[in-house]
Scaffold this motif. Sequence first.
Motif, PDB file in Angstrom:
ATOM      1  N   GLY A 129      -2.737  -1.335  -4.207  1.00 39.37           N
ATOM      2  CA  GLY A 129      -4.172  -1.422  -4.871  1.00 39.37           C
ATOM      3  C   GLY A 129      -4.179  -2.129  -3.492  1.00 39.37           C
ATOM      4  N   ASN A 130      -3.546  -2.776  -3.501  1.00 38.88           N
ATOM      5  CA  ASN A 130      -3.888  -3.827  -2.476  1.00 38.88           C
ATOM      6  C   ASN A 130      -4.531  -5.282  -2.698  1.00 38.88           C
ATOM      7  N   PRO A 131      -4.319  -6.204  -4.052  1.00 39.60           N
ATOM      8  CA  PRO A 131      -4.918  -6.593  -5.154  1.00 39.60           C
ATOM      9  C   PRO A 131      -5.398  -8.346  -4.330  1.00 39.60           C
ATOM     10  N   LYS A 132      -4.442  -8.659  -3.214  1.00 35.13           N
ATOM     11  CA  LYS A 132      -5.443  -9.366  -1.912  1.00 35.13           C
ATOM     12  C   LYS A 132      -5.942  -8.820  -1.058  1.00 35.13           C
ATOM     13  N   GLN A 133      -6.382  -7.980  -1.168  1.00 33.53           N
ATOM     14  CA  GLN A 133      -7.608  -7.174  -0.112  1.00 33.53           C
ATOM     15  C   GLN A 133      -6.832  -8.290   1.740  1.00 33.53           C
ATOM     16  N   LEU A 210       8.664 -11.325  -5.371  1.00 29.08           N
ATOM     17  CA  LEU A 210       8.175 -12.541  -4.875  1.00 29.08           C
ATOM     18  C   LEU A 210       7.212 -12.665  -4.202  1.00 29.08           C
ATOM     19  N   GLY A 211       6.076 -13.093  -3.551  1.00 26.49           N
ATOM     20  CA  GLY A 211       5.513 -12.876  -2.593  1.00 26.49           C
ATOM     21  C   GLY A 211       4.178 -11.559  -2.499  1.00 26.49           C
ATOM     22  N   ASP A 212       3.612 -12.043  -1.755  1.00 27.23           N
ATOM     23  CA  ASP A 212       1.981 -11.093  -1.762  1.00 27.23           C
ATOM     24  C   ASP A 212       2.492  -9.451  -0.828  1.00 27.23           C
ATOM     25  N   VAL A 213       2.989 -10.402   0.393  1.00 24.91           N
ATOM     26  CA  VAL A 213       3.222  -9.239   1.327  1.00 24.91           C
ATOM     27  C   VAL A 213       4.567  -9.914   2.316  1.00 24.91           C
ATOM     28  N   LEU A 214       4.659  -8.529   1.870  1.00 22.95           N
ATOM     29  CA  LEU A 214       6.068  -7.805   3.083  1.00 22.95           C
ATOM     30  C   LEU A 214       5.820  -8.557   4.927  1.00 22.95           C
ATOM     31  N   ILE A 215       6.377  -8.913   5.552  1.00 24.50           N
ATOM     32  CA  ILE A 215       6.246  -8.681   7.368  1.00 24.50           C
ATOM     33  C   ILE A 215       7.881  -8.628   7.108  1.00 24.50           C
ATOM     34  N   GLN A 234       1.360  -0.500  -0.646  1.00 21.63           N
ATOM     35  CA  GLN A 234       0.939   0.311   0.091  1.00 21.63           C
ATOM     36  C   GLN A 234       1.212  -0.286   1.481  1.00 21.63           C
ATOM     37  N   VAL A 235       0.804   0.317   2.768  1.00 23.23           N
ATOM     38  CA  VAL A 235       1.667   0.131   4.117  1.00 23.23           C
ATOM     39  C   VAL A 235       0.168  -0.096   4.682  1.00 23.23           C
ATOM     40  N   VAL A 236      -0.344  -1.058   6.271  1.00 25.88           N
ATOM     41  CA  VAL A 236      -0.683  -2.099   6.629  1.00 25.88           C
ATOM     42  C   VAL A 236      -0.551  -2.255   8.062  1.00 25.88           C
ATOM     43  N   VAL A 237      -0.936  -1.505   8.650  1.00 27.46           N
ATOM     44  CA  VAL A 237      -0.334  -1.403  10.127  1.00 27.46           C
ATOM     45  C   VAL A 237      -1.599  -2.595  10.823  1.00 27.46           C
ATOM     46  N   PRO A 238      -1.380  -3.604  11.273  1.00 27.99           N
ATOM     47  CA  PRO A 238      -2.526  -4.448  12.070  1.00 27.99           C
ATOM     48  C   PRO A 238      -3.031  -4.176  13.511  1.00 27.99           C
ATOM     49  N   LYS A 239      -4.315  -4.514  13.148  1.00 27.79           N
ATOM     50  CA  LYS A 239      -5.722  -3.956  14.679  1.00 27.79           C
ATOM     51  C   LYS A 239      -4.227  -4.095  16.387  1.00 27.79           C
ATOM     52  N   THR A 240      -4.193  -5.621  15.572  1.00 26.39           N
ATOM     53  CA  THR A 240      -3.341  -6.108  17.429  1.00 26.39           C
ATOM     54  C   THR A 240      -1.507  -6.559  16.699  1.00 26.39           C
ATOM     55  N   ASP A 241      -0.443  -6.090  17.169  1.00 26.56           N
ATOM     56  CA  ASP A 241       0.697  -5.917  16.956  1.00 26.56           C
ATOM     57  C   ASP A 241       1.233  -6.083  18.811  1.00 26.56           C
TER      58      ASP A 241
END
Length: 338
Positions: A129-133, A210-215, A234-241
């Motif tokens: 649900g990506n709770p931290k958006q 642990l943690g909210d986001v694994l990078i 859920q997987v999020v790919v940022p716009k610039t990488d």
Amino acid sequence: MTSKAMKKIVCGITLSLSLMGAANATELLNSSYDVSRELFVALNAPFEKQWDASHPNDKLTIKMSHAGSSRQALAILQGLRADVVTYNQVTDVQVLHDKGNLIPADWKNRLPNNSSPFYSTMAFLVRKGNPKQIHDWSDLTRKDVKLVFPNPKTSGNGRYTYLAAWGAANKANGGDNAKTEAFMTQFLKNVEVFDTGGRGATTTFAERGLGDVLISFESEVNNIRNQYGKDAYQVVVPKTDILAEFPVAWIDKNVEHNNSADAAKAYLHFLYTPAAQKIITDFYYRVNNPQLMAEQKERFPQTELFRVEETFGGWDNVMKTRFASGGELDKLLAAGRG
């Protein structure tokens, strides 16, 4: 000749043939980065089968060694006789020439695409649900967000994460280094755990909770999601990488000592074949094959990739100014504690 004497001769011939077969067995050791285990399990089996079919008197076995790529390179410099390396950062291969003279200076020119059969970028793994958006790098500096990624001092994975965050933030800031340093100070301050390698970071996030986001690499976060439950993450790919190359090389001094040069070279060339490239994309790595990438475009969200060489002046400069003792990383970490 008596039957007893004949039996001894036959037994002797059988033993000699058996010993010859054992002598012709070839073993390769692939020294690889921390999160490549599943990928090479899938790649090694078909290559061993292919080699054995074309070399009926030479049984091939591929063994693996996994850890943070910098630690792996150090082990080779200290005497580990790996035949090939498959790393996630150019400097960890280059050091084998610079400090060990184990490979030639032009090693990047021996295979296509700067000896990088595949590449990746960094992605975020968030909980159901990506709770931290979390949608982009800018979301990772909020004070309510806790991050997990490997230590840039010991992991190529971690260095790419650091550089990806810096490059994206600096672009968003219009090149204002002071604003980017402030961004990075808070970014590092939000790190809950600095593991030594990518697989340790995965364990911290997925198993310890642990943690909210694994990078991590896009390939790794997708495989984690498949392993631990697609509905849980859920997987999020940022716009610039950042463009993360995965360089490979056979270790000339070691393959000469091990008498494994032919197999080692064939193994790395195999990684560029259509069959291997398909396996590689199945594990969410990107390849320089437009047709294959087009066929699997649903797997790979569009993102604007920048190169280390263009944005940071190359890996030599990066290692000296950002990750060396007393460099930029250490200063920003100290600022975050202050």
